[in-house]
Write a protein that holds these residues in place. Sequence first.
Motif, mmCIF file in Angstrom:
data_model
loop_
_atom_site.group_PDB
_atom_site.id
_atom_site.type_symbol
_atom_site.label_atom_id
_atom_site.label_comp_id
_atom_site.label_asym_id
_atom_site.label_seq_id
_atom_site.Cartn_x
_atom_site.Cartn_y
_atom_site.Cartn_z
ATOM 1 N N ARG A 88 -104.688 12.270 83.382
ATOM 2 C CA ARG A 88 -103.456 12.064 84.133
ATOM 3 C C ARG A 88 -102.359 12.970 83.593
ATOM 4 O O ARG A 88 -102.263 13.201 82.389
ATOM 5 N N ASP A 119 -94.987 0.796 86.880
ATOM 6 C CA ASP A 119 -96.059 1.488 87.595
ATOM 7 C C ASP A 119 -97.258 1.846 86.713
ATOM 8 O O ASP A 119 -98.273 2.322 87.213
ATOM 9 N N LYS A 123 -101.193 2.177 88.272
ATOM 10 C CA LYS A 123 -101.792 3.518 88.216
ATOM 11 C C LYS A 123 -103.086 3.509 87.405
ATOM 12 O O LYS A 123 -104.064 4.167 87.766
ATOM 13 N N SER A 126 -105.798 2.007 89.460
ATOM 14 C CA SER A 126 -106.208 2.972 90.481
ATOM 15 C C SER A 126 -107.192 3.987 89.911
ATOM 16 O O SER A 126 -108.190 4.330 90.553
#
Length: 164
Positions: A88, A119, A123, A126
């Motif tokens: 990421r 968040d 994330k 996900s």
Amino acid sequence: MTKFHVISWNVNGLNGQVKRAACLDLFRRHSVDIAFIQESHLRSRDTQRFANKFYYTDASASLSSKNRGSLIVLKRNLSLNILRKYGREDGRVLYLTTIIAGHKIAFISIYAPSSYEPDFFPKLISVLTQIHDYSFIIGADMNASIRENICDQDRVKFIVKTKS
């Protein structure tokens, strides 16, 4: 059955050559096969500096500045066929996938924020759902809580250590 010696470590920065060498030496002395590193503080262009003749950085998630950063470091003589790598952009989550003895394995390194970021966990979930068909081996520094109003005394930290 395949056995690995794995370490997860918040190193609080690897910009100094002496510290990088000391960490890699510790891996060798303890026969580490796979290392999950959090808070490397290495810029994305510098992550390959964390290597020697025994270890190399196989996957990284780093920023262009010297903060955050996660690495997955492998012993050079491991014969893993890496299928996929992901890091990421915020330097907090990365993984690599492989197949070992017919089992799909994802090695995942996570560096959670030290203060509440609403968040972060959505994330993270996900990312993890993208590799749901793999078994997870996770090394993490999970500073954060899922809810903002949990105070420090309510957090539970634990270490699981097994002997083979």
